[in-house]
Design an enzyme around this catalytic site. Structure first.
Site, PDB file in Angstrom:
ATOM      1  N   GLU A 101      -3.329 -17.470   7.223  1.00 28.17           N
ATOM      2  CA  GLU A 101      -4.104 -17.274   5.999  1.00 28.17           C
ATOM      3  C   GLU A 101      -5.557 -16.984   6.339  1.00 28.17           C
ATOM      4  O   GLU A 101      -6.197 -17.767   7.051  1.00 28.17           O
ATOM      5  CB  GLU A 101      -4.046 -18.513   5.104  1.00 28.17           C
ATOM      6  CG  GLU A 101      -2.708 -18.775   4.469  1.00 28.17           C
ATOM      7  CD  GLU A 101      -2.743 -19.940   3.483  1.00 28.17           C
ATOM      8  OE1 GLU A 101      -1.773 -20.082   2.720  1.00 28.17           O
ATOM      9  OE2 GLU A 101      -3.727 -20.703   3.474  1.00 28.17           O
ATOM     10  N   CYS A 102      -6.081 -15.888   5.833  1.00 22.58           N
ATOM     11  CA  CYS A 102      -7.501 -15.548   5.907  1.00 22.58           C
ATOM     12  C   CYS A 102      -7.994 -15.536   7.362  1.00 22.58           C
ATOM     13  O   CYS A 102      -7.833 -14.546   8.061  1.00 22.58           O
ATOM     14  CB  CYS A 102      -8.321 -16.485   5.033  1.00 22.58           C
ATOM     15  SG  CYS A 102      -9.963 -15.836   4.623  1.00 22.58           S
ATOM     16  N   ALA A 103      -8.586 -16.615   7.827  1.00 22.86           N
ATOM     17  CA  ALA A 103      -9.039 -16.657   9.215  1.00 22.86           C
ATOM     18  C   ALA A 103      -7.893 -16.394  10.180  1.00 22.86           C
ATOM     19  O   ALA A 103      -8.060 -15.736  11.212  1.00 22.86           O
ATOM     20  CB  ALA A 103      -9.677 -18.013   9.517  1.00 22.86           C
TER      21      ALA A 103
END
Length: 502
Positions: free
Chosen positions: A387-389
């Site tokens: 997720e994201c990072a």
């Protein structure tokens, strides 16, 4: 009918920047120093404030998000986290009545306060007002009769004369003043492009900041009156959320066996951190130990190890995710991509949550052995949730520096802030969800990934605008969306099943 009568307070404000985090964290620490077991909570999706709450209380900080999880789970998730505690302190989000855009009160602090039947203490930045504070407090207290604004804490008060003027103005409001905090820049915490700097990146300084917050709150607030107010919260009916029950497959069959038998009680306190201890810690995470090689690191038959990225670069994780994975039959172990050159021995699945890889790009890129190990695991078909990072870390490069190369995409920093809730549906079968699974998520970043979606996109975002997003390939599910698995616990069950079969 099961009931919860844990004393509780919601700390709110007219707007962001009023001092909610300082007051809420200071109250948590001040009450904990009296020997109370304090349960820390945060309204909304924010990952950073709960890290400071954990320092203040010695317990895991937990989020209460009515958009991500649904209003029906707020009471059960609260009761789960607060089980066995003497007091719960809930820090609000933004202004008291600010919620999901276009959704009325949904996910606002006021909404959560009503769901918890909890009194609200309003933190007011009084630095540029005197008599007008009474009109402000009156407006917030009368806007929604179902929200009980039961006290006010005046923040950034300049002098004794200023305090006297404020108190005089509020005398006729019917809302008692429960605290007065003077201007004190030493309790501030540094910020950058996405808000406060996480605890894991400034451990010793964060401990000192929390201690300063506690001292300021002790000196300026009526703790006895605040605790009495918390004891007046209404009872909550219904069972507490339970990870083992949540992951139980439809039809009542037992979840996969776990060597930890769902681990310790989810409300168990984490060890109270000290400046020396936290300085060497790999960061917040669900691991029971880090584990790198040796017989003690081999998992029992039928149990697969799920490695969860932690350390300063990957600090965003909801506590319930690890609890769900454990209840579904996994052994959850953290590792630090900044320091560890190999994944934990026996890793059968990988979870890489949010954080700040853009801040640690050189160090992450320099750890070539781990980048290769992650790529080997992913290309071998093991389930990987990013997720994201995590998406940035799996990309081919980030700001020109080589990353894991699992996703054929390039990531870079961007000036534009992408922020907000998302309503999404899974477009491709993956290790996390079957195509058609609907979930709600949250985006919060100043980066761009090009292309933004692969041949098999992870999500079709339905609102606020329609678009495709993310990547599904091999066993990898990578996306910008942060999701809360308590809203769809089958995600954790499916992930662990894929670990057992991949």
């Amino acid at each position: 009918m099961v009931t919860s009568s844990v004393p509780r307070l919601v700390i709110a404000a007219p707007s962001s920047g009023s001092g909610k985090t300082t007051v809420a964290t200071g109250l948590m620490a001040a009450f904990a120093s009296r020997g109370l077991a304090v349960s820390p909570h945060k309204v909304g999706p924010d990952y950073i404030d709960p890290g400071y709450h954990a320092l203040a209380t010695g317990r895991v900080g937990r989020n209460l998000d009515a958009y991500l999880c649904g209003a029906e789970l707020i009471g059960p998730l609260f009761a789960h986290g607060a089980r066995g505690c003497d007091l719960a302190v809930v820090e609000g989000v933004m202004g008291l009545y600010d919620g999901a855009a276009g959704e009325g009160e949904l996910a606002s602090t006021a909404h959560v306060a009503k769901l918890l039947r909890a009194p609200v203490v309003l933190v007011v930045d009084a630095s540029s007002q005197s008599r007008s504070v009474a009109a402000l407090v009156h407006g917030f207290a009368s806007w929604d009769p179902a929200v009980r604004v039961a006290g006010v804490i005046l923040n950034k008060v300049g002098s004794e004369r200023h305090e006297a003027m404020l108190r005089e103005a509020l005398d006729a409001s019917g809302v008692p003043v429960l605290g007065v905090l003077r201007r004190a820049p030493q309790v501030g915490t540094p910020s950058r492009h996405l808000g406060l700097v996480p605890v894991a990146e400034r451990r010793s300084e964060a401990v000192e900041a929390v201690a300063a917050m506690a001292e300021q709150v002790r000196a300026g607030c009526d703790l006895d009156a605040l605790f009495a107010l918390a004891r007046g919260a209404g009872e909550l009916s219904g069972p507490a959320w339970d990870a083992a029950e949540a992951v139980r497959p439809p039809g009542g069959a037992d979840a996969a066996p776990s060597s930890a038998a769902a681990g310790a009680s989810p409300a168990s306190p984490v060890p109270p951190p000290s400046p020396s201890a936290v300085a060497a810690s790999p960061g917040p995470g669900p691991a029971r130990h880090r584990g790198h090689g040796g017989p003690a690191d081999r998992t029992p038959s039928g149990v697969r190890r799920v490695a969860v990225a932690g350390g300063p670069a990957f600090t965003f994780s909801y506590a319930e995710h690890a609890e769900l994975l454990t209840a579904a039959g996994a052994e959850v172990v953290t590792f630090d991509p900044l320091r560890d050159e190999q994944l934990p021995e026996g890793t059968g699945g990988l979870v890489i949550g949010g954080g700040f890889p853009e801040v640690y790009g050189p160090e992450l890129s320099a750890n070539e052995p781990l980048r290769k190990a992650v790529a080997e695991l992913a290309f071998g078909g093991a389930p990987v949730a990013a997720e994201c990072a995590g998406l940035l870390y799996l990309a081919r490069e980030l700001d020109g520096r080589p990353m894991c190369g699992v996703i054929d995409a390039v990531a870079r920093m961007d000036e534009r802030l992408t922020l907000g809730y998302r309503d999404a549906v899974a477009l491709s079968d993956s290790a996390l969800a079957a195509a058609g699974t609907r979930m709600r998520g949250h985006e919060f970043h100043r980066t761009v990934v090009e292309p933004g979606a692969g041949a098999a996109p992870a999500w079709g975002v339905r609102a606020p605008e329609r678009r495709v997003e993310g990547f599904v390939q091999h066993g990898v599910h990578a996306s910008y969306l942060h999701t809360h698995w308590a809203s769809e616990p089958g995600v954790a069950r499916r992930f662990v099943e894929r670990c057992l079969t991949s």
